[in-house]
Design a protein around this motif. Structure first.
Motif, mmCIF file in Angstrom:
data_model
loop_
_atom_site.group_PDB
_atom_site.id
_atom_site.type_symbol
_atom_site.label_atom_id
_atom_site.label_comp_id
_atom_site.label_asym_id
_atom_site.label_seq_id
_atom_site.Cartn_x
_atom_site.Cartn_y
_atom_site.Cartn_z
ATOM 1 N N PHE A 1 90.581 -50.454 -67.422
ATOM 2 C CA PHE A 1 90.722 -49.093 -68.122
ATOM 3 C C PHE A 1 89.716 -47.935 -67.727
ATOM 4 C CE2 PHE A 1 88.672 -51.794 -71.206
ATOM 5 C CZ PHE A 1 87.459 -50.848 -71.586
ATOM 6 N N ASN A 2 89.732 -46.687 -67.838
ATOM 7 C CA ASN A 2 88.768 -45.790 -67.221
ATOM 8 C C ASN A 2 87.456 -46.136 -67.906
ATOM 9 O OD1 ASN A 2 87.839 -43.560 -65.626
ATOM 10 N ND2 ASN A 2 88.517 -42.222 -67.071
ATOM 11 N N GLY A 3 86.457 -46.320 -67.350
ATOM 12 C CA GLY A 3 85.131 -46.372 -67.752
ATOM 13 C C GLY A 3 84.599 -47.827 -68.118
ATOM 14 N N CYS A 4 85.544 -48.855 -67.919
ATOM 15 C CA CYS A 4 85.240 -50.268 -67.973
ATOM 16 C C CYS A 4 84.308 -50.623 -66.854
ATOM 17 C CB CYS A 4 86.255 -50.910 -68.432
ATOM 18 S SG CYS A 4 87.275 -51.427 -66.940
ATOM 19 N N VAL A 5 83.670 -51.828 -67.021
ATOM 20 C CA VAL A 5 83.001 -52.286 -65.965
ATOM 21 C C VAL A 5 83.828 -53.539 -65.216
ATOM 22 C CG1 VAL A 5 80.780 -53.631 -65.148
ATOM 23 C CG2 VAL A 5 80.638 -51.675 -66.727
ATOM 24 N N VAL A 6 84.095 -53.599 -64.125
ATOM 25 C CA VAL A 6 85.129 -54.751 -63.448
ATOM 26 C C VAL A 6 84.366 -55.434 -62.454
ATOM 27 C CG1 VAL A 6 87.076 -53.264 -64.163
ATOM 28 C CG2 VAL A 6 86.050 -53.035 -61.737
ATOM 29 N N LEU A 7 85.063 -56.809 -62.032
ATOM 30 C CA LEU A 7 84.682 -57.337 -61.033
ATOM 31 C C LEU A 7 85.690 -57.079 -60.002
ATOM 32 C CD1 LEU A 7 82.886 -59.622 -59.364
ATOM 33 C CD2 LEU A 7 84.394 -61.252 -60.705
ATOM 34 N N ALA A 8 85.449 -56.557 -58.984
ATOM 35 C CA ALA A 8 86.691 -56.380 -58.073
ATOM 36 C C ALA A 8 86.448 -56.863 -56.643
ATOM 37 C CB ALA A 8 86.272 -54.768 -57.856
ATOM 38 N N LEU A 9 87.405 -57.438 -56.097
ATOM 39 C CA LEU A 9 87.539 -57.634 -54.797
ATOM 40 C C LEU A 9 87.941 -56.555 -53.929
ATOM 41 C CD1 LEU A 9 86.992 -60.330 -52.951
ATOM 42 C CD2 LEU A 9 89.511 -60.718 -53.550
ATOM 43 N N ILE A 10 87.217 -56.183 -52.868
ATOM 44 C CA ILE A 10 87.375 -55.040 -51.808
ATOM 45 C C ILE A 10 87.305 -55.564 -50.337
ATOM 46 C CG2 ILE A 10 86.794 -52.733 -51.120
ATOM 47 C CD1 ILE A 10 85.483 -52.382 -53.862
ATOM 48 N N ASP A 11 88.395 -55.596 -49.561
ATOM 49 C CA ASP A 11 88.376 -56.148 -48.231
ATOM 50 C C ASP A 11 87.662 -57.387 -48.345
ATOM 51 O OD1 ASP A 11 89.797 -54.102 -47.490
ATOM 52 O OD2 ASP A 11 88.244 -52.567 -47.185
ATOM 53 N N GLY A 12 87.723 -58.456 -49.087
ATOM 54 C CA GLY A 12 87.181 -59.743 -48.845
ATOM 55 C C GLY A 12 85.840 -59.808 -49.697
ATOM 56 N N GLU A 13 85.296 -58.737 -50.235
ATOM 57 C CA GLU A 13 83.952 -58.672 -50.877
ATOM 58 C C GLU A 13 83.925 -58.304 -52.222
ATOM 59 O OE1 GLU A 13 80.788 -58.881 -48.880
ATOM 60 O OE2 GLU A 13 82.015 -59.112 -47.206
ATOM 61 N N PHE A 14 83.306 -59.205 -53.181
ATOM 62 C CA PHE A 14 83.070 -58.739 -54.592
ATOM 63 C C PHE A 14 82.012 -58.082 -54.789
ATOM 64 C CE2 PHE A 14 85.070 -63.410 -54.644
ATOM 65 C CZ PHE A 14 86.038 -63.084 -55.472
ATOM 66 N N THR A 15 82.436 -57.085 -55.960
ATOM 67 C CA THR A 15 81.313 -56.279 -56.295
ATOM 68 C C THR A 15 81.810 -56.067 -57.665
ATOM 69 O OG1 THR A 15 80.337 -54.080 -56.037
ATOM 70 C CG2 THR A 15 82.715 -54.204 -55.718
ATOM 71 N N ILE A 16 80.758 -55.673 -58.533
ATOM 72 C CA ILE A 16 80.496 -55.267 -60.150
ATOM 73 C C ILE A 16 80.168 -53.649 -60.093
ATOM 74 C CG2 ILE A 16 79.786 -55.490 -62.324
ATOM 75 C CD1 ILE A 16 79.423 -58.478 -61.737
ATOM 76 N N LYS A 17 81.312 -53.132 -60.421
ATOM 77 C CA LYS A 17 81.114 -51.461 -60.787
ATOM 78 C C LYS A 17 81.848 -50.687 -61.852
ATOM 79 C CE LYS A 17 79.197 -50.969 -56.711
ATOM 80 N NZ LYS A 17 78.478 -52.054 -56.637
ATOM 81 N N ARG A 18 81.429 -49.913 -62.176
ATOM 82 C CA ARG A 18 82.134 -48.806 -63.360
ATOM 83 C C ARG A 18 83.779 -48.554 -62.583
ATOM 84 N NH1 ARG A 18 80.858 -48.402 -68.250
ATOM 85 N NH2 ARG A 18 78.576 -48.694 -67.928
ATOM 86 N N TYR A 19 84.821 -48.814 -63.273
ATOM 87 C CA TYR A 19 86.007 -48.625 -62.921
ATOM 88 C C TYR A 19 86.467 -46.949 -63.424
ATOM 89 C CZ TYR A 19 91.209 -49.096 -62.491
ATOM 90 O OH TYR A 19 92.359 -49.244 -62.073
ATOM 91 N N ARG A 20 86.685 -46.148 -62.491
ATOM 92 C CA ARG A 20 87.063 -44.806 -62.675
ATOM 93 C C ARG A 20 88.254 -44.533 -62.132
ATOM 94 N NH1 ARG A 20 83.784 -43.403 -66.824
ATOM 95 N NH2 ARG A 20 81.718 -43.528 -66.535
ATOM 96 N N VAL A 21 89.453 -43.937 -63.068
ATOM 97 C CA VAL A 21 90.700 -43.191 -62.464
ATOM 98 C C VAL A 21 90.342 -41.968 -62.369
ATOM 99 C CG1 VAL A 21 92.866 -43.052 -62.903
ATOM 100 C CG2 VAL A 21 91.813 -45.196 -63.431
ATOM 101 N N LYS A 22 90.502 -41.341 -61.315
ATOM 102 C CA LYS A 22 90.473 -40.024 -60.963
ATOM 103 C C LYS A 22 91.692 -39.470 -60.227
ATOM 104 C CE LYS A 22 85.417 -39.823 -60.914
ATOM 105 N NZ LYS A 22 84.053 -39.378 -60.628
ATOM 106 N N ALA A 23 91.714 -37.956 -60.283
ATOM 107 C CA ALA A 23 92.899 -37.390 -59.566
ATOM 108 C C ALA A 23 93.529 -37.958 -58.153
ATOM 109 C CB ALA A 23 92.902 -35.809 -59.277
ATOM 110 N N GLY A 24 92.310 -38.276 -57.318
ATOM 111 C CA GLY A 24 92.576 -38.737 -56.118
ATOM 112 C C GLY A 24 92.948 -40.376 -55.992
ATOM 113 N N GLY A 25 92.926 -40.995 -56.958
ATOM 114 C CA GLY A 25 92.888 -42.552 -57.223
ATOM 115 C C GLY A 25 91.737 -43.353 -57.792
#
Length: 184
Positions: free
Chosen positions: A126-150
């Protein structure tokens, strides 16, 4: 008929030509074997099959009054109920795992290299939470933001740029970071 045969009819989800063997198994074991072959097991199914208790309860005493980090306060002579770290950190055991944090991009959120993040896969981001994400095969921990562009993955350190997720990227949220554990 040999001990090993190749069947092309009634394959039960196997690839054509995959070798099979006729064996007698208790129905309970055969059902689990079939689900393994189909890939339809859910988290915790094998634990239930083997009657394994995932949760190991260990408690530590919890003091009833907080400890001041400034001026010392008199200690109380009693303790609160025991503290169970499983209860404190894990709400869904079959969907929870831990990952060690590296890098400085989330220092502003209190996540430092060497900390252990507790991640819950059962939660939707959800908007503002901290997530573990996989982007193009790489893991990262960041704050998840939903904005107009995506979707934007926001760093919590001004030295790092935010990551804008393009539509054509391989992107997946693996779970929501619920807690962090720091060792001194």
């Amino acid at each position: 008929m040999s001990r090993y045969s190749v069947s092309r009819k009634g394959m039960g989800g196997r690839k054509p030509g995959e070798a099979t063997k006729v064996v007698r198994l208790p129905l309970r074991v055969a059902t689990i074997a079939r689900r393994i072959a189909e890939g339809s097991l859910r988290p915790g199914d094998l634990n239930a099959f083997f009657n394994v208790e995932v949760r190991h309860t260990m408690t530590v005493p919890l003091m009833a009054s907080p400890a001041a980090c400034g001026f010392p306060s008199p200690a109380d002579d009693y303790l609160d109920r025991p503290l169970d770290f499983n209860e404190l950190l894990i709400s869904n055991p079959s969907a929870t795992f831990a990952v060690r944090i590296s890098g400085d991009s989330m220092n502003g959120a209190g996540l430092f290299p060497g900390d252990i993040a507790i991640v819950d896969r059962s939660l939707s981001p959800f908007n503002g939470c901290v997530v573990l994400a996989l982007i193009d095969g790489e893991f990262t921990i960041k704050r998840y933001r939903v904005k107009a562009g995506g979707i934007v993955l926001q760093a919590e350190n001004k030295a790092f740029k935010d990551i804008v997720i393009p539509e054509d990227s391989a992107f997946e949220v693996w779970g929501v970071v619920k807690h962090a554990i720091r060792m001194f």
